[in-house]
Design a protein around this motif. Structure first.
Motif, PDB file in Angstrom:
ATOM      1  N   ALA A 103     -11.146 -11.646  14.524  1.00 10.59           N
ATOM      2  CA  ALA A 103     -12.396 -12.378  14.294  1.00 10.59           C
ATOM      3  C   ALA A 103     -12.614 -12.762  12.848  1.00 10.59           C
ATOM      4  O   ALA A 103     -13.603 -13.436  12.526  1.00 10.59           O
ATOM      5  CB  ALA A 103     -13.570 -11.522  14.777  1.00 10.59           C
ATOM      6  N   THR A 104     -11.724 -12.345  11.964  1.00 12.53           N
ATOM      7  CA  THR A 104     -11.974 -12.577  10.539  1.00 12.53           C
ATOM      8  C   THR A 104     -12.110 -14.054  10.208  1.00 12.53           C
ATOM      9  O   THR A 104     -12.947 -14.444   9.387  1.00 12.53           O
ATOM     10  CB  THR A 104     -10.852 -11.950   9.702  1.00 12.53           C
ATOM     11  N   GLU A 105     -11.300 -14.911  10.850  1.00 15.53           N
ATOM     12  CA  GLU A 105     -11.414 -16.340  10.539  1.00 15.53           C
ATOM     13  C   GLU A 105     -12.769 -16.881  10.986  1.00 15.53           C
ATOM     14  O   GLU A 105     -13.397 -17.672  10.261  1.00 15.53           O
ATOM     15  CB  GLU A 105     -10.282 -17.117  11.230  1.00 15.53           C
ATOM     16  N   LYS A 106     -13.233 -16.452  12.153  1.00 13.40           N
ATOM     17  CA  LYS A 106     -14.542 -16.905  12.618  1.00 13.40           C
ATOM     18  C   LYS A 106     -15.653 -16.408  11.684  1.00 13.40           C
ATOM     19  O   LYS A 106     -16.631 -17.121  11.413  1.00 13.40           O
ATOM     20  CB  LYS A 106     -14.797 -16.420  14.038  1.00 13.40           C
ATOM     21  N   ILE A 107     -15.512 -15.193  11.177  1.00 16.32           N
ATOM     22  CA  ILE A 107     -16.514 -14.645  10.258  1.00 16.32           C
ATOM     23  C   ILE A 107     -16.526 -15.432   8.951  1.00 16.32           C
ATOM     24  O   ILE A 107     -17.588 -15.761   8.407  1.00 16.32           O
ATOM     25  CB  ILE A 107     -16.235 -13.146  10.008  1.00 16.32           C
ATOM     26  N   ILE A 108     -15.335 -15.771   8.459  1.00 16.45           N
ATOM     27  CA  ILE A 108     -15.253 -16.571   7.228  1.00 16.45           C
ATOM     28  C   ILE A 108     -15.932 -17.922   7.422  1.00 16.45           C
ATOM     29  O   ILE A 108     -16.725 -18.379   6.576  1.00 16.45           O
ATOM     30  CB  ILE A 108     -13.778 -16.762   6.812  1.00 16.45           C
ATOM     31  N   MET A 109     -15.661 -18.580   8.569  1.00 16.25           N
ATOM     32  CA  MET A 109     -16.255 -19.894   8.827  1.00 16.25           C
ATOM     33  C   MET A 109     -17.769 -19.790   8.927  1.00 16.25           C
ATOM     34  O   MET A 109     -18.511 -20.654   8.436  1.00 16.25           O
ATOM     35  CB  MET A 109     -15.678 -20.480  10.110  1.00 16.25           C
ATOM     36  N   ALA A 110     -18.260 -18.712   9.550  1.00 12.62           N
ATOM     37  CA  ALA A 110     -19.709 -18.524   9.669  1.00 12.62           C
ATOM     38  C   ALA A 110     -20.338 -18.302   8.295  1.00 12.62           C
ATOM     39  O   ALA A 110     -21.446 -18.800   8.008  1.00 12.62           O
ATOM     40  CB  ALA A 110     -20.000 -17.342  10.592  1.00 12.62           C
ATOM     41  N   MET A 111     -19.659 -17.558   7.429  1.00 12.21           N
ATOM     42  CA  MET A 111     -20.178 -17.332   6.082  1.00 12.21           C
ATOM     43  C   MET A 111     -20.211 -18.621   5.273  1.00 12.21           C
ATOM     44  O   MET A 111     -21.157 -18.878   4.510  1.00 12.21           O
ATOM     45  CB  MET A 111     -19.311 -16.292   5.375  1.00 12.21           C
ATOM     46  N   VAL A 112     -19.186 -19.440   5.447  1.00 11.83           N
ATOM     47  CA  VAL A 112     -19.160 -20.723   4.736  1.00 11.83           C
ATOM     48  C   VAL A 112     -20.319 -21.585   5.189  1.00 11.83           C
ATOM     49  O   VAL A 112     -21.007 -22.232   4.377  1.00 11.83           O
ATOM     50  CB  VAL A 112     -17.812 -21.433   4.959  1.00 11.83           C
ATOM     51  N   LYS A 113     -20.584 -21.612   6.513  1.00 15.04           N
ATOM     52  CA  LYS A 113     -21.722 -22.385   7.021  1.00 15.04           C
ATOM     53  C   LYS A 113     -23.043 -21.859   6.473  1.00 15.04           C
ATOM     54  O   LYS A 113     -24.012 -22.606   6.315  1.00 15.04           O
ATOM     55  CB  LYS A 113     -21.752 -22.340   8.546  1.00 15.04           C
ATOM     56  N   ALA A 114     -23.086 -20.552   6.171  1.00 16.17           N
ATOM     57  CA  ALA A 114     -24.310 -19.957   5.629  1.00 16.17           C
ATOM     58  C   ALA A 114     -24.410 -20.111   4.116  1.00 16.17           C
ATOM     59  O   ALA A 114     -25.336 -19.580   3.499  1.00 16.17           O
ATOM     60  CB  ALA A 114     -24.362 -18.483   6.002  1.00 16.17           C
ATOM     61  N   GLY A 115     -23.425 -20.810   3.534  1.00 16.06           N
ATOM     62  CA  GLY A 115     -23.487 -21.097   2.106  1.00 16.06           C
ATOM     63  C   GLY A 115     -22.541 -20.292   1.253  1.00 16.06           C
ATOM     64  O   GLY A 115     -22.570 -20.398   0.011  1.00 16.06           O
ATOM     65  N   GLY A 116     -21.683 -19.470   1.853  1.00 16.84           N
ATOM     66  CA  GLY A 116     -20.768 -18.651   1.081  1.00 16.84           C
ATOM     67  C   GLY A 116     -19.553 -19.419   0.591  1.00 16.84           C
ATOM     68  O   GLY A 116     -19.253 -20.524   1.058  1.00 16.84           O
ATOM     69  N   ASP A 162     -22.532 -10.063  16.853  1.00 12.58           N
ATOM     70  CA  ASP A 162     -22.241  -9.801  18.267  1.00 12.58           C
ATOM     71  C   ASP A 162     -21.746 -11.065  18.963  1.00 12.58           C
ATOM     72  O   ASP A 162     -20.797 -11.013  19.770  1.00 12.58           O
ATOM     73  CB  ASP A 162     -23.484  -9.265  18.972  1.00 12.58           C
ATOM     74  N   GLY A 163     -22.372 -12.186  18.685  1.00 15.40           N
ATOM     75  CA  GLY A 163     -21.932 -13.444  19.272  1.00 15.40           C
ATOM     76  C   GLY A 163     -20.550 -13.846  18.804  1.00 15.40           C
ATOM     77  O   GLY A 163     -19.735 -14.360  19.578  1.00 15.40           O
ATOM     78  N   LEU A 164     -20.264 -13.603  17.495  1.00 15.21           N
ATOM     79  CA  LEU A 164     -18.949 -13.941  16.953  1.00 15.21           C
ATOM     80  C   LEU A 164     -17.853 -13.076  17.561  1.00 15.21           C
ATOM     81  O   LEU A 164     -16.682 -13.466  17.567  1.00 15.21           O
ATOM     82  CB  LEU A 164     -18.955 -13.769  15.425  1.00 15.21           C
ATOM     83  N   LEU A 165     -18.237 -11.916  18.074  1.00 19.04           N
ATOM     84  CA  LEU A 165     -17.253 -10.973  18.621  1.00 19.04           C
ATOM     85  C   LEU A 165     -17.192 -10.999  20.149  1.00 19.04           C
ATOM     86  O   LEU A 165     -16.549 -10.144  20.753  1.00 19.04           O
ATOM     87  CB  LEU A 165     -17.582  -9.556  18.152  1.00 19.04           C
ATOM     88  N   ASP A 166     -17.838 -11.946  20.783  1.00 18.35           N
ATOM     89  CA  ASP A 166     -17.771 -12.063  22.236  1.00 18.35           C
ATOM     90  C   ASP A 166     -16.333 -12.407  22.643  1.00 18.35           C
ATOM     91  O   ASP A 166     -15.824 -13.474  22.291  1.00 18.35           O
ATOM     92  CB  ASP A 166     -18.726 -13.151  22.727  1.00 18.35           C
ATOM     93  N   PRO A 167     -15.619 -11.521  23.385  1.00 18.16           N
ATOM     94  CA  PRO A 167     -14.209 -11.773  23.714  1.00 18.16           C
ATOM     95  C   PRO A 167     -13.984 -13.115  24.413  1.00 18.16           C
ATOM     96  O   PRO A 167     -12.944 -13.757  24.202  1.00 18.16           O
ATOM     97  CB  PRO A 167     -13.845 -10.607  24.631  1.00 18.16           C
ATOM     98  N   SER A 168     -14.948 -13.549  25.253  1.00 14.50           N
ATOM     99  CA  SER A 168     -14.745 -14.803  25.984  1.00 14.50           C
ATOM    100  C   SER A 168     -14.660 -16.015  25.057  1.00 14.50           C
ATOM    101  O   SER A 168     -14.127 -17.051  25.444  1.00 14.50           O
ATOM    102  CB  SER A 168     -15.863 -15.000  27.008  1.00 14.50           C
TER     103      SER A 168
END
Length: 485
Positions: free
Chosen positions: A382-395, A442-448
């Motif tokens: 999930a690390t790539e999804k977390i990075i993308m979410a942080m970038v969207k949040a301004g990181g 939790d949403g970022l870690l949803d296996p589906s």
């Protein structure tokens, strides 16, 4: 003469386990002495009927006498004849003639032993393929039902047997089905491509039949056509030597060997997943896996399939070498080899399909075990999804990447060096830097959300490729397979 693998006293003589322990009665009979000799007699009848219809002096009485004795086979007398003559076809020709004294003079008229031998082999190959095809279709159908039931169930994918992106249990099953569908098409093609040897004479020139019909080529061709049709074939091989080309055997056994490879791969996957306790084959209430370890649940059926599939894959070497060393119009060094390898290939394919059907009808899935393994690996994925979410949040992407890299290495050390659980997400939750996405973890870690189009691929594959392939077998898809051993 006993049928292949049969014994008067199975406890005192070797009997092939392919017959005594594993294969179906139908396939065992297909390669039995009774089926072979009974077919020889029918081929002698077809030849006499066709020759009579084309003007040779054969009477209705002779034909009726042959018809009345097709299954009146005295195997003891035939064995005594063969011991004297050292020729199985001639021995049974004499035995049949004893039953049909009025027809004795016209039985086998103009033919060579390969007329009955090779044509019977082609009939047996065709009938064997017709026995295997619905069995394979049933396996595909059972696995298709399994794929539908688990199309959406996320599971850890593996490449190099190392954790990779998620897939679904149903999508993985479709990989098995795809290979089996290729085998289904190949078996159908092999059956449909089979031709009859027909009536060709001792070197394939039809000289003896041309002599019988006083040089009338049209009648010789019509004789070949009539007998071919009586035997249930649409076409005969235009040219043969004394035998049909041994490449025919090679083509058929190559396809069976390929089926063996498919089954071996599927059952190896099941064995690996059983070790992970994610999926198990059926396990019966009183089944014992180990005389020493009562808790053990070994994948016995899958192991049997792999064991027999290896044998099936090696058998293709026999017809490969036989086809290569057939001198000119034929040699006899093919005969003993073919008695073994053709029967064993079909008997082996028969039992691995029956066993795989039994497995596929009772596969057990453990979703909680699967989910636990996903949770152990998903934080890293999930690390790539977390990075993308942080970038969207301004990181900052690079700064975020470095932060996660450090935390991931720490979590990996806990897993590998301390034997602990993967705590990467807990570390991310505890780090204020990631506070902008804490509510979304939790949403970022949803296996589906990690399985891509796997469920849609399952639905499309089964609808467009699998179900249409099973249509010819609709009337034979019912019933379960129970293993005797």
């Amino acid at each position: 003469m006993a049928s292949p693998g049969a014994c008067e006293d199975p406890q005192s003589h070797y009997c092939s386990p392919l017959v005594s322990r594993y294969a179906s009665k139908e396939m065992g009979f297909n390669f039995s002495q009774r089926k072979k000799v009974g077919t020889w007699r029918r081929l002698w009848l077809y030849l006499a009927q066709a020759e009579k219809s084309l003007g040779l002096p054969i009477t209705d009485e002779q034909i009726k006498e042959m018809e009345a004795n097709l299954d009146n086979i005295d195997f003891k007398i035939a064995a005594e004849e063969e011991k004297k003559l050292r020729h199985d076809v001639t021995a049974h020709l004499h035995t049949f003639a004893r039953c049909c004294p009025k027809a004795a003079a016209i039985i086998h008229l103009g033919a060579t032993s390969c007329y009955v031998g090779d044509n019977t082999d082609l009939i047996v190959l065709r009938d064997g393929l017709n026995l295997l095809l619905p069995k394979l279709a049933r396996v595909i159908g059972r696995l298709a039902d399994f794929a539908v039931a688990h199309a959406d169930l996320p599971t850890l994918g593996f490449t190099h047997y190392q954790p990779a992106q998620l897939t679904t249990v149903g999508k993985r099953c479709c990989l098995w089905i795809q290979d089996l569908c290729m085998d289904l098409r190949n078996l159908e093609r092999a059956r449909d491509d089979l031709r009859f040897r027909g009536v060709k004479g001792s070197t394939g020139t039809q000289a003896s039949f041309l002599q019988l019909f006083e040089g009338d080529h049209r009648k010789v061709e019509e004789l070949d056509r009539l007998v071919t049709a009586k035997a249930g074939f649409k076409q005969s091989y235009t040219v043969t030597g004394q035998t049909y080309s041994r490449k025919v055997d090679l083509e058929v056994l190559s396809i069976l060997a390929s089926l063996g490879a498919s089954v071996h791969k599927i059952c190896t996957d099941i064995r690996l997943l059983a070790n992970l306790k994610e999926i198990e084959e059926p396990f019966e209430k009183d089944q014992v896996s180990s005389s020493a370890m009562p808790s053990k649940r070994k994948p016995m059926r899958s192991e049997r399939c792999c064991s027999l599939a290896r044998h099936l894959m090696t058998l293709v070497l026999d017809p490969l070498q036989t086809a290569a060393v057939q001198w000119l119009e034929r040699t006899l060094d093919d005969s003993a080899n073919r008695r073994v390898c053709l029967a064993e290939a079909f008997l082996t394919a028969d039992i691995i399909l029956s066993t795989l059907q039994n497995i596929s009808e009772g596969l057990i899935v453990y979703p909680k075990v699967i989910d636990r393994r996903i949770r152990q690996e998903l934080p890293f994925m999930a690390t790539e999804k977390i990075i993308m979410a942080m970038v969207k949040a301004g990181g900052d992407r690079q700064h975020c990447h470095e932060k996660i890299r450090v935390l991931a290495q720490q979590a990996a050390a806990v897993v590998k060096q301390e034997g602990g659980e993967n705590d990467l997400i807990a570390r991310i939750r505890a780090d204020p830097y990631f506070s902008p996405i804490h509510p979304h973890l939790d949403g970022l870690l949803d296996p589906s959300s990690f399985t891509g189009r796997a469920p849609q691929q399952v639905a499309k594959f089964l609808k467009e490729e699998v179900r249409p392939a099973l249509i010819p077998y609709r009337s034979k898809m019912g019933g379960k397979t129970e293993l005797t051993l």
